[in-house]
Design a protein around this motif. Structure first.
Motif, PDB file in Angstrom:
ATOM      1  N   LEU A   1       0.813  -1.216   0.000  1.00 22.15           N
ATOM      2  CA  LEU A   1       0.000   0.000   0.000  1.00 22.15           C
ATOM      3  C   LEU A   1       0.851   1.274   0.000  1.00 22.15           C
TER       4      LEU A   1
ATOM      5  N   PRO B   1       2.714   2.631  -3.912  1.00 22.44           N
ATOM      6  CA  PRO B   1       2.100   3.559  -4.872  1.00 22.44           C
ATOM      7  C   PRO B   1       1.922   4.982  -4.322  1.00 22.44           C
ATOM      8  N   VAL B   2       1.754   5.128  -3.012  1.00 19.76           N
ATOM      9  CA  VAL B   2       1.662   6.480  -2.451  1.00 19.76           C
ATOM     10  C   VAL B   2       3.006   7.178  -2.637  1.00 19.76           C
TER      11      VAL B   2
ATOM     12  N   SER C   1       3.561   8.273  -6.135  1.00 19.57           N
ATOM     13  CA  SER C   1       2.805   9.470  -6.519  1.00 19.57           C
ATOM     14  C   SER C   1       3.586  10.747  -6.217  1.00 19.57           C
TER      15      SER C   1
ATOM     16  N   ARG D   1      -2.984   9.596  -5.995  1.00 13.66           N
ATOM     17  CA  ARG D   1      -2.445   9.754  -4.642  1.00 13.66           C
ATOM     18  C   ARG D   1      -3.561   9.626  -3.615  1.00 13.66           C
TER      19      ARG D   1
ATOM     20  N   ARG E   1      -6.470   8.123  -3.904  1.00 13.11           N
ATOM     21  CA  ARG E   1      -6.974   6.744  -3.885  1.00 13.11           C
ATOM     22  C   ARG E   1      -6.023   5.819  -3.112  1.00 13.11           C
ATOM     23  N   HIS E   2      -4.732   5.917  -3.388  1.00 16.61           N
ATOM     24  CA  HIS E   2      -3.772   5.034  -2.713  1.00 16.61           C
ATOM     25  C   HIS E   2      -3.601   5.404  -1.241  1.00 16.61           C
TER      26      HIS E   2
ATOM     27  N   ARG F   1      -6.488   3.925   0.677  1.00 15.68           N
ATOM     28  CA  ARG F   1      -6.311   2.477   0.913  1.00 15.68           C
ATOM     29  C   ARG F   1      -5.377   2.240   2.094  1.00 15.68           C
TER      30      ARG F   1
END
Length: 145
Positions: free
Chosen positions: A62, A65-66, A69, A83, A85-86, A89
């Protein structure tokens, strides 16, 4: 990754554009400390150890991907959406600890808005809807007299 010279974010986090790499670093450190404590406490074949290990793997999946971004930030709304969305999560994984000591309830929040303009637009829409609802209710009240 944030360096020691980066200022720590403060104040309430209300949109993705205000999210800082330091927020990601701090949330990762918070969760990692808890998962490490569980893994140190239980033997390696226990359910508790395996759960902590699985959560640590999910945490890594998780966070990547942040972080990406920020690395590939081109200022586009598409990147901010990714950003947001991730981050959300990642937030969902962390949320069960929201009442734990050290959890930053002001910064580690679920985000609904891309930036300050999006936040203001949503607030304006909500104000208009509230005014429309009040006018409707007033008209109904006056019509029933």
């Amino acid at each position: 990754m944030t360096t020691a010279t980066d200022p720590a974010p403060t104040g309430e986090l209300t949109h993705a554009a205000a999210l800082a790499e330091a927020d990601v670093d701090a949330l990762e450190a918070f969760l990692t400390a808890r998962l490490d404590a569980v893994q140190r406490t239980y033997v390696s074949d226990s359910d508790e150890y395996c759960t902590a290990r699985a959560l640590r793997s999910a945490l890594w999946d998780l966070i990547r991907p942040v972080r990406a971004s920020f690395r590939y930030d081109d200022g586009s709304p598409e990147l901010l959406r990714a950003r947001l969305r991730h981050w959300n999560r990642l937030h969902r994984l962390a949320e069960p600890w929201a009442r734990a000591e050290g959890y930053d309830v002001a910064r580690w929040t679920y985000l609904l808005h891309l930036d300050a303009a999006d936040e203001e637009s949503s607030a304006e829409y909500a104000r208009r809807r509230e005014q429309e609802q009040a006018a409707y209710e007033r008209a109904r009240l006056l019509g029933s007299v």
